[in-house]
Design a protein around this motif. Structure first.
Motif, PDB file in Angstrom:
ATOM      1  N   ALA A   1      66.030  24.786  54.123  1.00 58.47           N
ATOM      2  CA  ALA A   1      65.224  23.830  55.096  1.00 58.47           C
ATOM      3  C   ALA A   1      66.161  22.585  54.902  1.00 58.47           C
ATOM      4  O   ALA A   1      66.442  21.700  55.857  1.00 58.47           O
ATOM      5  CB  ALA A   1      63.887  23.483  54.992  1.00 58.47           C
ATOM      6  N   GLY A   2      66.632  22.029  53.848  1.00 62.95           N
ATOM      7  CA  GLY A   2      67.506  20.938  53.662  1.00 62.95           C
ATOM      8  C   GLY A   2      68.655  20.956  54.566  1.00 62.95           C
ATOM      9  O   GLY A   2      69.238  19.915  54.997  1.00 62.95           O
ATOM     10  N   ILE A   3      69.284  22.285  54.419  1.00 61.29           N
ATOM     11  CA  ILE A   3      70.691  22.246  55.315  1.00 61.29           C
ATOM     12  C   ILE A   3      70.183  22.021  56.962  1.00 61.29           C
ATOM     13  O   ILE A   3      71.045  21.097  57.482  1.00 61.29           O
ATOM     14  CB  ILE A   3      71.181  23.807  55.544  1.00 61.29           C
ATOM     15  N   ILE A   4      69.090  22.316  57.460  1.00 65.71           N
ATOM     16  CA  ILE A   4      68.704  22.003  58.758  1.00 65.71           C
ATOM     17  C   ILE A   4      68.347  20.677  59.002  1.00 65.71           C
ATOM     18  O   ILE A   4      68.903  20.113  59.928  1.00 65.71           O
ATOM     19  CB  ILE A   4      67.581  23.046  59.202  1.00 65.71           C
ATOM     20  N   VAL A   5      67.878  20.019  57.875  1.00 63.62           N
ATOM     21  CA  VAL A   5      67.628  18.508  58.047  1.00 63.62           C
ATOM     22  C   VAL A   5      68.729  17.735  57.979  1.00 63.62           C
ATOM     23  O   VAL A   5      69.106  16.717  58.707  1.00 63.62           O
ATOM     24  CB  VAL A   5      66.574  18.229  56.672  1.00 63.62           C
ATOM     25  N   GLY A   6      69.812  18.356  57.222  1.00 63.77           N
ATOM     26  CA  GLY A   6      71.045  17.675  57.020  1.00 63.77           C
ATOM     27  C   GLY A   6      71.749  17.612  58.379  1.00 63.77           C
ATOM     28  O   GLY A   6      72.278  16.553  59.038  1.00 63.77           O
ATOM     29  N   VAL A   7      71.841  18.789  59.164  1.00 66.35           N
ATOM     30  CA  VAL A   7      72.472  18.935  60.509  1.00 66.35           C
ATOM     31  C   VAL A   7      72.021  18.249  61.422  1.00 66.35           C
ATOM     32  O   VAL A   7      72.594  17.235  62.244  1.00 66.35           O
ATOM     33  CB  VAL A   7      72.274  20.475  60.980  1.00 66.35           C
ATOM     34  N   ILE A   8      70.456  18.109  61.509  1.00 66.12           N
ATOM     35  CA  ILE A   8      69.513  17.043  62.455  1.00 66.12           C
ATOM     36  C   ILE A   8      70.177  15.756  62.259  1.00 66.12           C
ATOM     37  O   ILE A   8      70.433  14.812  62.938  1.00 66.12           O
ATOM     38  CB  ILE A   8      68.181  17.216  61.941  1.00 66.12           C
ATOM     39  N   ALA A   9      70.240  15.184  60.872  1.00 65.35           N
ATOM     40  CA  ALA A   9      70.585  13.848  60.442  1.00 65.35           C
ATOM     41  C   ALA A   9      72.002  13.502  61.030  1.00 65.35           C
ATOM     42  O   ALA A   9      72.239  12.411  61.502  1.00 65.35           O
ATOM     43  CB  ALA A   9      70.413  13.615  58.954  1.00 65.35           C
ATOM     44  N   LEU A  10      73.033  14.540  60.662  1.00 66.07           N
ATOM     45  CA  LEU A  10      74.444  14.134  60.916  1.00 66.07           C
ATOM     46  C   LEU A  10      74.709  14.422  62.573  1.00 66.07           C
ATOM     47  O   LEU A  10      75.469  13.468  63.000  1.00 66.07           O
ATOM     48  CB  LEU A  10      75.183  15.522  60.432  1.00 66.07           C
ATOM     49  N   THR A  11      74.146  15.193  63.016  1.00 65.43           N
ATOM     50  CA  THR A  11      74.302  15.359  64.581  1.00 65.43           C
ATOM     51  C   THR A  11      73.341  14.428  65.439  1.00 65.43           C
ATOM     52  O   THR A  11      73.835  13.980  66.481  1.00 65.43           O
ATOM     53  CB  THR A  11      74.080  16.714  65.250  1.00 65.43           C
ATOM     54  N   GLY A  12      72.310  14.079  64.912  1.00 63.03           N
ATOM     55  CA  GLY A  12      71.503  13.106  65.779  1.00 63.03           C
ATOM     56  C   GLY A  12      70.868  14.004  66.751  1.00 63.03           C
ATOM     57  O   GLY A  12      70.056  13.431  67.922  1.00 63.03           O
ATOM     58  N   VAL A  13      70.826  15.199  66.695  1.00 65.61           N
ATOM     59  CA  VAL A  13      70.024  16.111  67.623  1.00 65.61           C
ATOM     60  C   VAL A  13      68.399  15.739  67.676  1.00 65.61           C
ATOM     61  O   VAL A  13      67.840  15.978  68.842  1.00 65.61           O
ATOM     62  CB  VAL A  13      70.303  17.591  67.481  1.00 65.61           C
ATOM     63  N   GLY A  14      67.893  15.432  66.648  1.00 70.63           N
ATOM     64  CA  GLY A  14      66.601  15.015  66.441  1.00 70.63           C
ATOM     65  C   GLY A  14      66.462  14.037  67.375  1.00 70.63           C
ATOM     66  O   GLY A  14      65.112  14.073  68.071  1.00 70.63           O
ATOM     67  N   THR A  15      66.991  13.065  67.306  1.00 75.34           N
ATOM     68  CA  THR A  15      66.886  11.789  68.391  1.00 75.34           C
ATOM     69  C   THR A  15      66.763  12.274  69.563  1.00 75.34           C
ATOM     70  O   THR A  15      66.053  11.936  70.815  1.00 75.34           O
ATOM     71  CB  THR A  15      67.699  10.586  68.020  1.00 75.34           C
ATOM     72  N   ARG A  16      67.960  13.029  69.970  1.00 72.77           N
ATOM     73  CA  ARG A  16      68.160  13.327  71.500  1.00 72.77           C
ATOM     74  C   ARG A  16      67.072  14.346  71.922  1.00 72.77           C
ATOM     75  O   ARG A  16      66.659  14.378  73.027  1.00 72.77           O
ATOM     76  CB  ARG A  16      69.597  14.067  71.481  1.00 72.77           C
ATOM     77  N   PHE A  17      66.640  15.204  70.998  1.00 71.97           N
ATOM     78  CA  PHE A  17      65.567  16.233  71.295  1.00 71.97           C
ATOM     79  C   PHE A  17      64.101  15.530  71.665  1.00 71.97           C
ATOM     80  O   PHE A  17      63.594  15.711  72.573  1.00 71.97           O
ATOM     81  CB  PHE A  17      65.285  17.182  70.149  1.00 71.97           C
ATOM     82  N   SER A  18      63.979  14.505  70.881  1.00 69.63           N
ATOM     83  CA  SER A  18      62.926  13.613  71.059  1.00 69.63           C
ATOM     84  C   SER A  18      62.794  12.851  72.583  1.00 69.63           C
ATOM     85  O   SER A  18      62.021  12.929  73.039  1.00 69.63           O
ATOM     86  CB  SER A  18      62.598  12.382  69.829  1.00 69.63           C
ATOM     87  N   SER A  19      64.094  12.439  72.990  1.00 69.75           N
ATOM     88  CA  SER A  19      64.136  11.789  74.275  1.00 69.75           C
ATOM     89  C   SER A  19      64.074  12.767  75.189  1.00 69.75           C
ATOM     90  O   SER A  19      63.519  12.442  76.350  1.00 69.75           O
ATOM     91  CB  SER A  19      65.668  11.298  74.210  1.00 69.75           C
ATOM     92  N   LEU A  20      64.411  14.261  74.905  1.00 69.15           N
ATOM     93  CA  LEU A  20      64.361  15.030  76.085  1.00 69.15           C
ATOM     94  C   LEU A  20      62.605  15.447  76.068  1.00 69.15           C
ATOM     95  O   LEU A  20      62.225  15.546  77.161  1.00 69.15           O
ATOM     96  CB  LEU A  20      65.002  16.480  75.560  1.00 69.15           C
ATOM     97  N   LEU A  21      62.030  15.304  75.002  1.00 66.17           N
ATOM     98  CA  LEU A  21      60.524  15.509  74.754  1.00 66.17           C
ATOM     99  C   LEU A  21      59.961  14.543  75.728  1.00 66.17           C
ATOM    100  O   LEU A  21      58.932  14.765  76.522  1.00 66.17           O
ATOM    101  CB  LEU A  21      59.905  15.777  73.535  1.00 66.17           C
ATOM    102  N   LEU A  22      60.381  13.097  75.538  1.00 68.32           N
ATOM    103  CA  LEU A  22      59.467  12.326  76.470  1.00 68.32           C
ATOM    104  C   LEU A  22      59.848  12.541  77.715  1.00 68.32           C
ATOM    105  O   LEU A  22      58.793  12.021  78.768  1.00 68.32           O
ATOM    106  CB  LEU A  22      60.382  10.910  75.797  1.00 68.32           C
ATOM    107  N   GLY A  23      61.049  12.938  78.109  1.00 62.08           N
ATOM    108  CA  GLY A  23      61.282  12.981  79.628  1.00 62.08           C
ATOM    109  C   GLY A  23      60.582  14.203  80.023  1.00 62.08           C
ATOM    110  O   GLY A  23      60.042  14.165  81.278  1.00 62.08           O
ATOM    111  N   LEU A  24      60.593  15.196  79.582  1.00 62.25           N
ATOM    112  CA  LEU A  24      59.622  16.430  80.029  1.00 62.25           C
ATOM    113  C   LEU A  24      58.340  15.863  80.285  1.00 62.25           C
ATOM    114  O   LEU A  24      57.714  16.387  81.027  1.00 62.25           O
ATOM    115  CB  LEU A  24      59.931  17.599  79.290  1.00 62.25           C
ATOM    116  N   ALA A  25      57.769  15.330  79.133  1.00 62.42           N
ATOM    117  CA  ALA A  25      56.318  15.095  79.151  1.00 62.42           C
ATOM    118  C   ALA A  25      56.070  13.822  80.327  1.00 62.42           C
ATOM    119  O   ALA A  25      54.928  13.618  80.696  1.00 62.42           O
ATOM    120  CB  ALA A  25      55.889  14.575  77.841  1.00 62.42           C
ATOM    121  N   ASP A  26      57.035  13.223  80.729  1.00 62.76           N
ATOM    122  CA  ASP A  26      56.965  12.103  81.724  1.00 62.76           C
ATOM    123  C   ASP A  26      55.676  11.035  81.134  1.00 62.76           C
ATOM    124  O   ASP A  26      54.725  10.806  81.947  1.00 62.76           O
ATOM    125  CB  ASP A  26      56.759  12.553  82.858  1.00 62.76           C
ATOM    126  N   GLN A  27      55.844  10.777  79.865  1.00 66.00           N
ATOM    127  CA  GLN A  27      54.863   9.726  79.234  1.00 66.00           C
ATOM    128  C   GLN A  27      53.579  10.405  79.120  1.00 66.00           C
ATOM    129  O   GLN A  27      52.609   9.637  78.789  1.00 66.00           O
ATOM    130  CB  GLN A  27      54.863   8.489  79.997  1.00 66.00           C
TER     131      GLN A  27
END
Length: 727
Positions: A509-535
C-alpha cells in the motif's frame, strides 16, 4: 487461504467448545519446518516480535532504520515461511525437479544474490559505500545488477519449480530472504545520503537497483500472503508513473525516470511512509496482544462466554458468531483471518441448527468484518485513522461507538428474524458451557478493560497495548492455562507469523501512496470528484463509497483504507465535510469491501469452510451486512451519531436508528411479526428509511407506518379495514 483447522461440532465437549478458536491457523501455502531448521525459524520469529516490543517500549531507534528492519525482517520471514505455491499434503500435484537439477537451475540466482549480500556486508566492514561524490554508476556491476537479476531469477524459479515438502525449506526462498536482508542493509547504511538524493537527479544507480529489488520482493510476498488483487493494483500504479505523458485529462503527468521513481518510492514518502509507520507500531503491537490472548486461551473464553449467553436462543450459534466474531475481529485485524479462526467453530454449529451453508458462512463473514469497526481497537483502524488525520485516538473511539453498535444490532436482527422465519432452535443447554461457571471467570476480560482504561487515562497507545499484553499473561495464572516462559515465547512466535501478511500489504500500500504523492493524482482525482458532484455532498459521498469499495476489493482493511483515504478524503474535506466524518465514511466502506461481491475475501473464506458457493455467499453476506452500507450516510446526515451533539440529540438519533435498522432487516428477511408479503416489505422499507433520516417529522412517519403494519400483521385489521379507512 484456507485453514487446516477443523472441528467436529457434534462431538465438541461443552467445557472446551471454543478450543478451536485459539488453535494456530496454518495457511495452505505455509511451511511447518521441523528439526533444527524449524527451531531456527521459531527463534527468528521470537526475535522479530521481541525487537518491535523492545524498541517501542525500551530503546527507540532512528525512524528509517526501525522501519527498514521491520519491512526487511518481515520479508525475510515471509519467504522462509510461505511457499510460492499451495502445498498438496500428499495429494497428486505438480512434479518437482530432481534435487541436483533443481540446485543447478537455482544456482545462478543464488550466487548473484550472495555477491550482492557480500558487497552490502562490505559497507559495514569498511565503512565505505556509495557516497554523494561517487560516480552515478558506482557498484552497479558488483551490487545492483546481481541483486535485481538474482531476485528476478529466484522468483521465477520459485514459481516454476516450487518445492512440495511443507516440513522443509525451499532454497530459492532462502536466498530471496537473503535478498530482502541485503536491500534493508543497503538502504540503512545509505539512509543519511538517501534522505538528500532519493527521488532526485542526484540518486545513484545502486540506490535504484536496491529499491527495484525491494519492490519486487514486496509484491511477490504480498501475492503469496494476500493474493493478486493488491499486487495488480500496485502494479497499475507503478505503470501509471511511467505512462503518464501518454494519458489524457487528469491522468496526464510528465512521467518519471526509473531512478527517480524507485528511489522516491522506497522512502518515507512511500514504502517507509504512513502505512509502514502504522504496521511497525500499532498493528504489530496489537497483533502481539492478540497472540497473547490466544496463547493464554483468553480468546477461547470470549467465545465460550458468547455461547453460554446466546447459544441456547433461537438461531443461537449465529448470535454467538455476531458477538464472538465481532470481539475477536476487533483484536486480530483481518476479516478473512477471523472468519477462518472463529468460523471453523461457528459455521458447523449454525448448519447444525438449520442455517443453510451459505447463510452460515455469510453471517460469520459479516460479523468478522464488523469487528474491524468495533471500538476500542477496530482492528487497528482507530490508530491508523489517528495517524492519518491527527485526530485524537479517544475522539475517534468515542465517535465509533454508536455506528458500530448499529451495525451489530442490525446483524443480530438479521439472524434473529431468519431464525423466526424458519423456526430454528438454539443448541441444547447440555451442549453449552455453563454461564454461571463462566461468570465466575469474568476477570478474563481484565486485559481489555486495562487497555481501554489506560488509553482513556492518557497513556500512549503503545504503553496501553503493552500493559494489556502483560495483563493477558498475568490473568492466565488464574486459569489452568498459565503462561510461563514457554507460552510467552509461543505468543511471540505466532505474533510474528500473524503479522507477516499485514507487513507485506502495508508495504505494498505504501507503493500506491508513494505514486499518489509523486504524481499528484490524488489531488486531481479530488478535483474530478468535486466537479462530478457539482458541490453536492451526497453525490460526492456516493462516488466515494464506490471508489472505497472498488479499491478495497481483495485487499485487507488496513491497505484498503490507507489507499482510499489518500485518494478520496482530501476532496470530501474540501467540500466542507468534517475530516472525522469523511475518514469514518471511507473506512466503513473499505471494511465492507470484504463482504461486497464480486471480490469478497471474508465471504470467500467462509464459503470455503461451509462448502457453499462463494458468489452466493458473498451476495448473502452483503444482504446481512446491509446496515454498514447505510450507517455512514446516517452519521453524515446526523452528526450526533458520532457523539457530536447534545445528549438529547444523541439518544434521539440512536433510538430511531435502531428502530430503522430493525425495519430494514425485516425488509431483507421478509419477516415482520409473521411472513411479510411484497406490500408489507415495501412498507417496512419506507418506515426504515424514514427513521434513518433523523428528523422528528420523518420519525413520526416511520413510526406511523410501522404501527399500521404491526396491527395488519397481527391480524387486528384486515385489507378491507385498511381500504375502508382510505375512503
Amino acid at each position: 487461504m484456507s485453514s487446516s483447522t477443523s472441528i467436529d461440532a457434534g462431538s465438541a465437549d461443552r467445557a472446551q467448545l471454543a478450543s478451536v478458536v485459539d488453535a494456530e491457523i496454518v495457511a495452505s501455502n505455509q511451511r511447518v519446518p521441523i528439526g533444527i531448521v524449524g527451531k531456527a525459524i521459531i527463534a527468528l520469529c521470537i526475535l522479530y516480535t521481541s525487537f518491535h516490543v523492545g524498541v517501542m517500549n525500551l530503546y527507540p531507534l532512528e525512524t528509517w532504520t526501525y522501519r527498514l528492519i521491520h519491512v526487511g525482517g518481515g520479508l525475510a520471514l515471509g519467504f522462509l515461511l510461505f511457499s510460492a505455491a499451495l502445498f498438496t499434503d500428499g495429494k497428486p500435484g505438480a512434479r518437482q525437479l530432481p534435487r541436483n537439477l533443481y540446485l543447478l537451475v537455482m544456482a545462478p540466482g543464488a550466487l548473484a544474490v550472495l555477491v550482492a549480500f557480500l558487497q552490502a556486508a562490505g559497507f559495514y566492514l569498511t565503512g565505505e559505500g556509495v557516497a554523494q561524490a561517487s560516480a552515478k554508476t558506482a557498484l552497479v556491476a558488483g551490487f545492483g545488477w546481481p541483486l535485481v537479476g538474482g531476485t528476478v531469477w529466484l522468483i521465477v524459479v520459485s514459481w516454476l519449480t516450487p518445492q512440495r515438502d511443507r516440513a522443509g525449506i525451499d532454497l530459492a526462498d532462502v536466498f530471496l530472504a537473503l535478498a530482502a536482508v541485503t536491500v534493508a542493509m543497503y538502504i540503512i547504511f545509505h539512509a543519511p545520503f538517501l534522505r538528500l538524493r532519493a527521488g532526485t537527479a542526484l540518486a545513484k544507480d545502486a540506490d535504484m537497483f536496491a529499491a527495484i529489488a525491494g519492490v519486487l520482493l514486496i509484491l511477490e510476498l504480498t501475492r503469496r500472503l494476500a493474493g493478486l488483487a493488491l499486487v495488480i493494483i500496485a502494479g497499475l500504479f507503478i505503470l501509471y508513473s511511467f505512462v503518464g505523458p501518454y494519458l489524457p485529462g487528469i491522468l496526464n503527468h510528465r512521467g518519471y525516470s526509473l531512478s527517480r521513481f524507485f528511489t522516491y518510492v522506497y522512502t518515507d514518502q512511500g514504502i517507509l511512509g504512513p502505512t509502514t509507520a502504522i504496521s511497525s507500531t500499532y498493528i504489530i503491537l496489537f497483533v502481539t496482544f492478540a497472540a497473547f490472548l490466544q496463547a493464554s486461551r483468553v480468546g477461547e473464553y470470549f467465545v465460550n462466554f458468547a455461547f453460554a449467553a446466546a447459544g441456547g436462543a433461537r438461531g443461537g450459534p449465529a448470535k454467538v458468531a455476531v458477538f464472538g466474531s465481532g470481539l475477536m475481529g476487533m483484536i486480530n485485524g483481518t476479516s478473512a483471518g477471523n472468519v477462518v479462526s472463529t468460523g471453523s467453530l461457528t459455521i458447523p454449529l449454525m448448519k447444525k441448527v438449520g442455517y443453510k451453508p451459505q447463510t452460515a458462512a455469510a453471517v460469520e463473514a459479516a460479523a468478522s468484518s464488523g469487528g474491524q469497526i468495533l471500538p476500542p481497537i477496530m482492528g487497528a483502524g482507530a490508530f491508523i485513522m489517528a495517524e492519518i488525520t491527527g485526530i485524537a485516538y479517544a475522539e475517534i473511539v468515542v465517535a465509533a461507538i454508536i455506528p458500530a453498535a448499529l451495525y451489530f444490532i442490525s446483524v443480530y436482527f438479521m439472524v434473529d428474524l431468519a431464525a423466526q422465519k424458519y423456526g430454528m432452535k438454539g443448541l441444547p443447554r447440555d451442549e453449552l458451557p455453563k454461564f454461571s461457571v463462566l461468570l465466575r471467570q469474568v476477570y478474563l476480560f481484565i486485559p481489555i478493560i486495562i487497555l481501554i482504561g489506560a488509553l482513556f487515562s492518557g497513556y500512549s497507545v503503545i504503553r496501553a497495548g503493552t500493559l494489556a499484553m502483560a495483563a493477558a499473561a498475568v490473568v492466565s495464572w488464574l486459569t489452568p492455562h498459565r503462561m510461563g516462559p514457554r507460552a510467552v515465547l509461543f505468543a511471540l512466535e505466532i505474533a510474528a507469523k500473524m503479522s507477516l501478511q499485514l507487513v507485506a500489504v502495508c508495504a505494498a500500500a505504501g507503493i500506491i501512496v508513494g505514486v499518489i504523492a509523486l504524481t499528484g493524482v490524488g489531488t486531481r482525482f479530488s478535483s474530478l470528484l468535486l466537479g462530478l458532484a457539482d458541490q453536492n455532498q451526497v453525490i460526492a459521498l456516493f462516488f466515494a463509497m464506490i471508489v472505497s469499495i472498488v479499491l478495497g476489493m481483495g485487499m485487507p482493511t488496513t491497505a484498503a483504507y490507507a489507499v482510499a483515504a489518500s485518494v478520496i478524503a482530501p476532496g470530501l474535506i474540501q467540500m466542507g465535510i468534517a475530516p472525522l466524518t469523511a475518514h469514518f465514511f471511507i473506512f466503513y466502506f473499505a471494511v465492507m469491501s470484504a463482504i461486497t461481491p464480486p471480490v469478497a475475501l471474508a465471504a470467500y473464506a467462509g464459503a470455503a469452510l461451509s462448502g457453499s458457493d462463494p458468489m452466493k455467499t458473498s451476495v448473502e453476506s452483503f444482504r446481512i451486512g446491509l446496515a454498514a452500507f447505510i450507517v455512514p450516510f446516517m452519521f453524515f446526515s446526523s452528526p450526533a451519531m458520532l457523539m457530536d451533539g447534545t445528549w438529547l440529540e444523541i439518544i434521539h438519533v440512536t433510538v430511531t436508528a435502531i428502530f430503522g435498522v430493525y425495519m430494514l432487516s425485516s425488509t431483507v428477511q421478509g419477516w415482520f411479526f409473521g411472513p411479510a408479503g411484497t406490500i408489507v416489505r415495501i412498507g417496512t422499507l419506507a418506515a426504515g428509511l424514514a427513521m434513518i433520516e433523523g428528523g422528528w417529522l420523518t420519525d413520526l412517519v416511520g413510526f406511523s407506518i410501522a404501527a399500521v403494519l404491526f396491527v395488519f400483521q397481527k391480524r387486528l385489521v384486515g385489507p378491507k379495514d385498511l381500504a375502508r379507512g382510505l375512503d
